[in-house]
Design an enzyme around this catalytic site. Sequence first.
Site, PDB file in Angstrom:
ATOM      1  N   ASP A 200      -6.088   5.559   2.105  1.00 37.93           N
ATOM      2  CA  ASP A 200      -6.227   4.183   1.651  1.00 37.93           C
ATOM      3  C   ASP A 200      -7.688   3.790   1.714  1.00 37.93           C
ATOM      4  O   ASP A 200      -8.428   4.230   2.598  1.00 37.93           O
ATOM      5  CB  ASP A 200      -5.387   3.263   2.548  1.00 37.93           C
ATOM      6  CG  ASP A 200      -5.144   1.918   1.910  1.00 37.93           C
ATOM      7  OD1 ASP A 200      -6.092   1.093   1.906  1.00 37.93           O
ATOM      8  OD2 ASP A 200      -4.036   1.686   1.417  1.00 37.93           O
TER       9      ASP A 200
ATOM     10  N   HIS B 220       0.838  -1.201   0.000  1.00 37.72           N
ATOM     11  CA  HIS B 220       0.000   0.000   0.000  1.00 37.72           C
ATOM     12  C   HIS B 220       0.871   1.248   0.000  1.00 37.72           C
ATOM     13  O   HIS B 220       0.562   2.215  -0.689  1.00 37.72           O
ATOM     14  CB  HIS B 220      -0.930   0.003   1.213  1.00 37.72           C
ATOM     15  CG  HIS B 220      -1.955  -1.082   1.146  1.00 37.72           C
ATOM     16  ND1 HIS B 220      -3.278  -0.843   0.896  1.00 37.72           N
ATOM     17  CD2 HIS B 220      -1.838  -2.432   1.283  1.00 37.72           C
ATOM     18  CE1 HIS B 220      -3.942  -1.990   0.881  1.00 37.72           C
ATOM     19  NE2 HIS B 220      -3.077  -2.968   1.120  1.00 37.72           N
TER      20      HIS B 220
ATOM     21  N   THR C 147      -5.024   0.592  -3.849  1.00 35.09           N
ATOM     22  CA  THR C 147      -3.716   0.211  -4.374  1.00 35.09           C
ATOM     23  C   THR C 147      -3.784  -1.084  -5.168  1.00 35.09           C
ATOM     24  O   THR C 147      -2.770  -1.534  -5.697  1.00 35.09           O
ATOM     25  CB  THR C 147      -2.704   0.061  -3.226  1.00 35.09           C
ATOM     26  OG1 THR C 147      -3.192  -0.914  -2.298  1.00 35.09           O
ATOM     27  CG2 THR C 147      -2.497   1.381  -2.512  1.00 35.09           C
TER      28      THR C 147
END
Length: 183
Positions: free
Chosen positions: A107, A18, A129
């Site tokens: 994220d 990530h 990601t």
Amino acid sequence: MGFENEHIVMLPFMAQGHIIPFLALAKQIQQRTNFTITIATTPPQHPLSFCSTDHGLPPNTETPENLPLSKQINLFAASVSLEVPACRLISDIMEKEGRSPLCIISDVFFGWANDVADSLGTVNVSFTTGGAYGTAASTSIWLNLPHRSTEEDFFTVPGFPERCCFDISQLHPFIRAADEHNQ
């Protein structure tokens, strides 16, 4: 509104798979805009306070690297505890600069970042990601739960070609158990 001297705060999930795409995105943004970019994660990178032992994890565990699979869910669950230190970090940036960052790029696992952005008068952009195909398939499965409306072991994914089918056994137990009330 001009875009000079803007600041973007990035909040990647604390794992190499990530962090590396966030670094690549930050580099692309910085090269094109010259914005200031802060990438905030748990130590040893940019410190967001995080005590792994508070969450049933071994001491000094900030990433899933070398973490047994049985404990990785603890790390995911513990990531919610980053909301307060992230808010504090962004508030400190705002105090120093006299304004909110242009945006927060978080994220996809950090749904709480929307609340942080709202509370600080900025916007949150969720960044995944993973690959586009897998992300789209996963999203369609979660939104439609197509495996719940078949008696077969296989199901097709809404929005994908008919030849794109999955075996129910390939689904994570959380998805297999989900229904329209607990998605």
